[in-house]
Write a protein that holds these residues in place. Structure first.
Motif, PDB file in Angstrom:
ATOM      1  N   ALA A  16       0.828  -1.199   0.000  1.00 43.75           N
ATOM      2  CA  ALA A  16       0.000   0.000   0.000  1.00 43.75           C
ATOM      3  C   ALA A  16       0.868   1.257   0.000  1.00 43.75           C
ATOM      4  O   ALA A  16       0.395   2.354  -0.269  1.00 43.75           O
ATOM      5  CB  ALA A  16      -0.921   0.001   1.223  1.00 43.75           C
ATOM      6  N   ALA A  17       2.169   1.079   0.287  1.00 41.10           N
ATOM      7  CA  ALA A  17       3.088   2.219   0.270  1.00 41.10           C
ATOM      8  C   ALA A  17       3.411   2.656  -1.150  1.00 41.10           C
ATOM      9  O   ALA A  17       3.932   3.737  -1.355  1.00 41.10           O
ATOM     10  CB  ALA A  17       4.382   1.855   0.996  1.00 41.10           C
ATOM     11  N   GLN A  18       3.133   1.792  -2.114  1.00 37.28           N
ATOM     12  CA  GLN A  18       3.485   2.122  -3.495  1.00 37.28           C
ATOM     13  C   GLN A  18       2.301   2.807  -4.177  1.00 37.28           C
ATOM     14  O   GLN A  18       1.607   2.237  -5.017  1.00 37.28           O
ATOM     15  CB  GLN A  18       3.903   0.869  -4.246  1.00 37.28           C
ATOM     16  CG  GLN A  18       4.854   1.223  -5.370  1.00 37.28           C
ATOM     17  CD  GLN A  18       5.003   0.117  -6.383  1.00 37.28           C
ATOM     18  OE1 GLN A  18       4.426  -0.948  -6.242  1.00 37.28           O
ATOM     19  NE2 GLN A  18       5.765   0.391  -7.420  1.00 37.28           N
ATOM     20  N   CYS A  19       2.077   4.062  -3.853  1.00 37.32           N
ATOM     21  CA  CYS A  19       0.934   4.823  -4.356  1.00 37.32           C
ATOM     22  C   CYS A  19       0.850   4.766  -5.882  1.00 37.32           C
ATOM     23  O   CYS A  19      -0.223   4.644  -6.469  1.00 37.32           O
ATOM     24  CB  CYS A  19       1.040   6.284  -3.943  1.00 37.32           C
ATOM     25  SG  CYS A  19       1.409   6.558  -2.213  1.00 37.32           S
ATOM     26  N   SER A  20       2.047   4.860  -6.525  1.00 34.42           N
ATOM     27  CA  SER A  20       2.053   5.028  -7.973  1.00 34.42           C
ATOM     28  C   SER A  20       1.638   3.772  -8.728  1.00 34.42           C
ATOM     29  O   SER A  20       1.463   3.826  -9.945  1.00 34.42           O
ATOM     30  CB  SER A  20       3.417   5.515  -8.443  1.00 34.42           C
ATOM     31  OG  SER A  20       4.422   4.680  -7.933  1.00 34.42           O
ATOM     32  N   ALA A  21       1.455   2.647  -8.025  1.00 38.58           N
ATOM     33  CA  ALA A  21       0.955   1.455  -8.704  1.00 38.58           C
ATOM     34  C   ALA A  21      -0.427   1.735  -9.298  1.00 38.58           C
ATOM     35  O   ALA A  21      -0.768   1.211 -10.352  1.00 38.58           O
ATOM     36  CB  ALA A  21       0.886   0.276  -7.734  1.00 38.58           C
ATOM     37  N   CYS A  22      -1.214   2.546  -8.635  1.00 41.06           N
ATOM     38  CA  CYS A  22      -2.564   2.869  -9.120  1.00 41.06           C
ATOM     39  C   CYS A  22      -2.738   4.367  -9.400  1.00 41.06           C
ATOM     40  O   CYS A  22      -3.416   4.754 -10.345  1.00 41.06           O
ATOM     41  CB  CYS A  22      -3.619   2.443  -8.099  1.00 41.06           C
ATOM     42  SG  CYS A  22      -3.557   0.699  -7.665  1.00 41.06           S
ATOM     43  N   HIS A  23      -2.142   5.200  -8.552  1.00 41.11           N
ATOM     44  CA  HIS A  23      -2.237   6.659  -8.746  1.00 41.11           C
ATOM     45  C   HIS A  23      -1.169   7.068  -9.749  1.00 41.11           C
ATOM     46  O   HIS A  23      -0.019   7.312  -9.385  1.00 41.11           O
ATOM     47  CB  HIS A  23      -2.046   7.389  -7.414  1.00 41.11           C
ATOM     48  CG  HIS A  23      -3.154   7.165  -6.433  1.00 41.11           C
ATOM     49  ND1 HIS A  23      -4.282   7.957  -6.375  1.00 41.11           N
ATOM     50  CD2 HIS A  23      -3.326   6.214  -5.477  1.00 41.11           C
ATOM     51  CE1 HIS A  23      -5.089   7.518  -5.421  1.00 41.11           C
ATOM     52  NE2 HIS A  23      -4.527   6.458  -4.850  1.00 41.11           N
ATOM     53  N   THR A  24      -1.566   7.126 -11.016  1.00 41.31           N
ATOM     54  CA  THR A  24      -0.580   7.283 -12.091  1.00 41.31           C
ATOM     55  C   THR A  24       0.184   8.601 -12.017  1.00 41.31           C
ATOM     56  O   THR A  24       1.268   8.708 -12.565  1.00 41.31           O
ATOM     57  CB  THR A  24      -1.263   7.179 -13.466  1.00 41.31           C
ATOM     58  OG1 THR A  24      -2.277   8.197 -13.525  1.00 41.31           O
ATOM     59  CG2 THR A  24      -1.903   5.808 -13.654  1.00 41.31           C
ATOM     60  N   GLN A  25      -0.375   9.602 -11.346  1.00 42.62           N
ATOM     61  CA  GLN A  25       0.290  10.905 -11.256  1.00 42.62           C
ATOM     62  C   GLN A  25       0.844  11.162  -9.855  1.00 42.62           C
ATOM     63  O   GLN A  25       1.140  12.307  -9.505  1.00 42.62           O
ATOM     64  CB  GLN A  25      -0.686  12.033 -11.619  1.00 42.62           C
ATOM     65  CG  GLN A  25      -1.337  11.877 -12.978  1.00 42.62           C
ATOM     66  CD  GLN A  25      -0.314  11.870 -14.097  1.00 42.62           C
ATOM     67  OE1 GLN A  25       0.529  12.766 -14.181  1.00 42.62           O
ATOM     68  NE2 GLN A  25      -0.338  10.849 -14.932  1.00 42.62           N
ATOM     69  N   ALA A  26       0.980  10.098  -9.051  1.00 41.16           N
ATOM     70  CA  ALA A  26       1.406  10.282  -7.658  1.00 41.16           C
ATOM     71  C   ALA A  26       2.775  10.940  -7.564  1.00 41.16           C
ATOM     72  O   ALA A  26       3.014  11.764  -6.675  1.00 41.16           O
ATOM     73  CB  ALA A  26       1.418   8.943  -6.924  1.00 41.16           C
ATOM     74  N   GLU A  27       3.680  10.596  -8.481  1.00 37.80           N
ATOM     75  CA  GLU A  27       5.021  11.193  -8.441  1.00 37.80           C
ATOM     76  C   GLU A  27       4.944  12.707  -8.600  1.00 37.80           C
ATOM     77  O   GLU A  27       5.848  13.432  -8.195  1.00 37.80           O
ATOM     78  CB  GLU A  27       5.915  10.595  -9.541  1.00 37.80           C
ATOM     79  CG  GLU A  27       6.328   9.149  -9.301  1.00 37.80           C
ATOM     80  CD  GLU A  27       7.446   8.992  -8.280  1.00 37.80           C
ATOM     81  OE1 GLU A  27       7.984  10.008  -7.811  1.00 37.80           O
ATOM     82  OE2 GLU A  27       7.768   7.833  -7.943  1.00 37.80           O
ATOM     83  N   GLN A  28       3.879  13.175  -9.234  1.00 41.13           N
ATOM     84  CA  GLN A  28       3.688  14.623  -9.404  1.00 41.13           C
ATOM     85  C   GLN A  28       2.838  15.199  -8.270  1.00 41.13           C
ATOM     86  O   GLN A  28       2.441  16.361  -8.320  1.00 41.13           O
ATOM     87  CB  GLN A  28       3.017  14.926 -10.747  1.00 41.13           C
ATOM     88  CG  GLN A  28       3.916  14.739 -11.968  1.00 41.13           C
ATOM     89  CD  GLN A  28       4.170  13.273 -12.301  1.00 41.13           C
ATOM     90  OE1 GLN A  28       3.238  12.472 -12.344  1.00 41.13           O
ATOM     91  NE2 GLN A  28       5.421  12.911 -12.506  1.00 41.13           N
ATOM     92  N   GLY A  29       2.537  14.390  -7.271  1.00 39.24           N
ATOM     93  CA  GLY A  29       1.764  14.877  -6.130  1.00 39.24           C
ATOM     94  C   GLY A  29       0.263  14.919  -6.396  1.00 39.24           C
ATOM     95  O   GLY A  29      -0.486  15.558  -5.663  1.00 39.24           O
TER      96      GLY A  29
END
Lengths: 160, 135
Positions: free
Chosen positions: A136-149
Motif C-alpha cells: 500500500a506504500a506504493q501509491c504510484s501502482a494505481c495513482h498514475t500521477q502520484a510522483e507529481q503529487g
C-alpha cells in the motif's frame, strides 16, 4: 494579430485561471495547491519509496519518523545530521495540510490513517496482493500521477 | 615531478577523505574499487563478491532481494515495491561515481543485510563483481 489580441488575452487568462484551479483541486480533492518537493527530500526519501506529500501526516509523525531514521520501518535509512535536520524542518513546516489529517495514525503510517482506510475501502484484497501493487506504500501502482503529487481519483488506474 | 603511482595514491587518499567527510567527489567505479582494495590491503575477489551479494546473512534480505540476483536490470525494493535502477555500472552510468554516496548506501544496506557495516575488503569484492558484469 492586433485584432485578435484582446480576445485572445482574455481567453488565455481564463484558461490559465481554470488550469490553476484544476491544479489546486487535484491533490486528493484538497483545495490547496500542490507543494513543490524539496529536492533533497525527493532524492533521499524518494530513493526507496514515493516521496510522500508532507501534508498527509501530522507534524508529530514526521518528527518521530525523522528522529529515528536508522530504524525506519525495518530499514536503516540513516542520514548525516545536517541533512536529517533539513528534511525534518521542511517536513514539519509543511505537515498536516491535507483536509482530514488529524491525530498521528498508528505507527505514523499514512496507510493506517482513518481517511486512507476509508478512501481505499473499495479496493479488493486481491488487488493489494498484485505483484504490480505489492504494498500500500506504493501509491504510484494505481495513482498514475502520484510522483507529481496528484492523487485525484480520475487518474487512478488499477492494474489487472 | 611526482611519479605516476604517487599521484594515483594521492588521488585515492583524496577520495577516501571525501568518503569519510561526506562531501561529494566525482569518481569512477574503477577508482572506488582501487580505493577499497588499497584500504583492505588485499586483492578483491569477484566470485566472493557475488556470493556475498546473492546470499542471506542470517537475516530476511540479501542484496539481491532488492537489486536482483543479476543487478544488470531494474530491481524492486523488497518492502515498498519501488523500482531501483540497475546497480552494475555498465548498465547504469550513475552508479559508483560519488564516493560519499556509495559509502552511504554500503553503510545502510550492509546494516540491513549483514547486520553490521561491510569491511573495505567486502566492498571491494562486491564492486569487483559488479564491474565484471557487461552488456
Amino acid at each position: 494579430m492586433t485584432l485578435r489580441s484582446p480576445v485572445l488575452h482574455a481567453l488565455a487568462g481564463l484558461v490559465s485561471a481554470l488550469g490553476l484551479a484544476h491544479a489546486a483541486l487535484a491533490e486528493g480533492g484538497n483545495s490547496r495547491p500542490r507543494l513543490p518537493l524539496l529536492p533533497s527530500y525527493q532524492q533521499e526519501c524518494g530513493a526507496c519509496h514515493l516521496a510522500y506529500p508532507p501534508g498527509a501526516l501530522p507534524a508529530a509523525s514526521w518528527q518521530r519518523i525523522t528522529a529515528d531514521l536508522p530504524h525506519h520501518y525495518g530499514v536503516d535509512a540513516s542520514l548525516d545530521p545536517a541533512l536529517r535536520q533539513e528534511l525534518s524542518a521542511w517536513l514539519t513546516a509543511n505537515a498536516g495540510t491535507w483536509k482530514r489529517v488529524g491525530a498521528p495514525p498508528p505507527q505514523d503510517r499514512i496507510t493506517r490513517s482513518a481517511w486512507f482506510v476509508r478512501e481505499h475501502g473499495e479496493v479488493s484484497a486481491a488487488t493489494w496482493k498484485l505483484s504490480a501493487v505489492k504494498s500500500a506504500a506504493q501509491c504510484s501502482a494505481c495513482h498514475t500521477q502520484a510522483e507529481q503529487g496528484d492523487f485525484n481519483e480520475r487518474n487512478v488506474r488499477i492494474p489487472r | 615531478m611526482p611519479s605516476k603511482p604517487l599521484t594515483r595514491l594521492l588521488r585515492l587518499s583524496l577520495l577516501a577523505a571525501a568518503a569519510l567527510s561526506g562531501t561529494a567527489q566525482a569518481a569512477s567505479p574503477a577508482e572506488l574499487l582501487a580505493g577499497y582494495t588499497a584500504q583492505a590491503g588485499a586483492q578483491a575477489d569477484a566470485a566472493r563478491g557475488q556470493a556475498l551479494f546473492t546470499s542471506r546473512h542470517g537475516r530476511d534480505w540479501s542484496c539481491s532481494s532488492c537489486h536482483g540476483a543479476l543487478p544488470t536490470q531494474v530491481g524492486k525494493h523488497a518492502a515498498t515495491g519501488k523500482p531501483i535502477g540497475a546497480l552494475a555500472p555498465a548498465f547504469n552510468p550513475t552508479r559508483f561515481t560519488d564516493a560519499a554516496r556509495s559509502e552511504k548506501w554500503f553503510r545502510r544496506n550492509c546494516n540491513d543485510v549483514v547486520g553490521r557495516e561491510c569491511s573495505a575488503g567486502e566492498k571491494a569484492d562486491v564492486l569487483a563483481w559488479l564491474t565484471t558484469l557487461k552488456p
